[in-house]
Scaffold this active site. Structure first.
Site, PDB file in Angstrom:
ATOM      1  N   MET A 157      -2.282  -1.100   6.459  1.00  0.00           N
ATOM      2  CA  MET A 157      -2.004  -1.543   5.091  1.00  0.00           C
ATOM      3  C   MET A 157      -3.314  -1.581   4.325  1.00  0.00           C
ATOM      4  SD  MET A 157       0.197  -4.800   3.738  1.00  0.00           S
ATOM      5  CE  MET A 157      -0.862  -6.058   4.427  1.00  0.00           C
ATOM      6  N   CYS A 158      -3.273  -1.201   3.060  1.00  0.00           N
ATOM      7  CA  CYS A 158      -4.464  -1.124   2.223  1.00  0.00           C
ATOM      8  C   CYS A 158      -4.167  -1.682   0.846  1.00  0.00           C
ATOM      9  CB  CYS A 158      -4.934   0.319   2.081  1.00  0.00           C
ATOM     10  SG  CYS A 158      -5.253   1.179   3.629  1.00  0.00           S
ATOM     11  N   GLY A 159      -5.222  -2.077   0.161  1.00  0.00           N
ATOM     12  CA  GLY A 159      -5.116  -2.487  -1.226  1.00  0.00           C
ATOM     13  C   GLY A 159      -6.018  -1.633  -2.087  1.00  0.00           C
TER      14      GLY A 159
END
Length: 297
Positions: free
Chosen positions: A1-3
């Protein structure tokens, strides 16, 4: 997961606020990636002075500025600023010449950004801590982006941080996965493109850089990427020309865009945009699948 966060400032009066705005936005995506953070900023004249180029380097030896200066024609003054894991070298020469001198002086170092209007920082740690390390709130300029990462397929090391900056003044950040990246990598290698890692995001960045080098603008380069790559993704790409966002045809990775007369911003979550000046008057929407959105400087 990344932002992912990105901010393009249309109003020069906001340029002194770029870093504080990015810092506030970063808080809104910190939970999506607590392992590491990469940041790129455009137009900070303290970090990349006018008339000079800057190269961001990982694993730089302590005397790299001296060694690089000795290799450049006329031995110009080279400054080195170490910020966490990243060392930024600046000199009054072209970015490609400075990059070549770094490679010759320190073969084990890794160049992670270069240009005459760009500085890149990469490091491992929590976003709030790295924002302080980078001095993010003090940044000025006209454009910036950041990427927070929760590693799922590779080691938690500075080299694995986004953005991937493989062309002058160019950056790409990616949330998702390219399923056919090995095939595209081989095609690019046959065309003479070299790679620093096995990361699928680097393949996307090298592909876009090759398109831009051929004369494409950001929109055409990302349309070509969509025709070539399989998988799912949200991409933010920046250059000295501006800012572009695209999602794959399924659009399973989140993205929100906000456009205001004074700025354009995108983020993985709306809360990263909530404190931007004038957000109540901005147009806010989720980008359509497969559509490239671009804004020029």
């Amino acid at each position: 997961m990344c932002g992912i966060i990105g901010l393009h400032l249309r109003d020069p009066e906001l340029h002194p606020m770029l870093g504080s705005l990015l810092d506030d936005m970063l808080c809104g995506v910190s939970e999506r990636g607590p392992d590491s953070v990469g940041v790129a900023v455009y137009g900070d004249e303290q970090r990349n002075p006018p008339g000079q180029s800057a190269v961001s380097v990982l694993h730089a030896p302590g005397d790299l500025d001296v060694a690089v200066g000795a290799l450049l024609p006329n031995r110009p003054s080279v400054t080195a600023t170490r910020t966490g894991d990243t060392t930024v070298l600046a000199a009054p020469v072209a970015a490609e010449a400075l990059t070549a001198a770094v490679a010759a002086a320190a073969p084990d170092a890794l160049v992670v950004g270069r240009g005459d209007d760009l500085v890149v920082y990469k490091g491992v740690g929590h976003p709030s801590d790295l924002a302080v390390t980078y001095g993010l709130r003090e940044v000025t300029g006209w454009q910036g982006l950041a990427h927070t990462r929760m590693a799922t397929e590779s080691a938690i090391i500075p080299e694995g941080c986004h953005p991937y900056s493989v062309g002058p003044n160019q950056c790409l950040v990616h949330n998702g996965s390219f399923s056919n990246h090995a095939t595209v990598r081989r095609d690019l290698q046959r065309a003479g493109v070299s790679f620093d890692s096995e990361n699928d995001s680097e393949v996307g960045a090298r592909f876009v850089a090759a398109c831009l080098a051929e004369g494409d603008d950001l929109e055409k380069a990302l349309l070509r990427l969509g025709e070539t790559f399989d998988g799912f993704y949200t991409l933010l790409v920046t250059s000295e020309e501006g800012f572009a966002v695209v999602r794959d045809e399924i659009a399973c990775k989140p993205a929100v865009i906000a456009e205001h007369p004074r700025w354009v911003a995108m983020a993985s979550e709306f809360r990263a945009l909530a404190d931007l000046p004038g957000i109540g008057e901005a147009r806010v929407w989720e980008p359509d699948p497969g559509k490239v959105y671009t804004w020029q400087r």
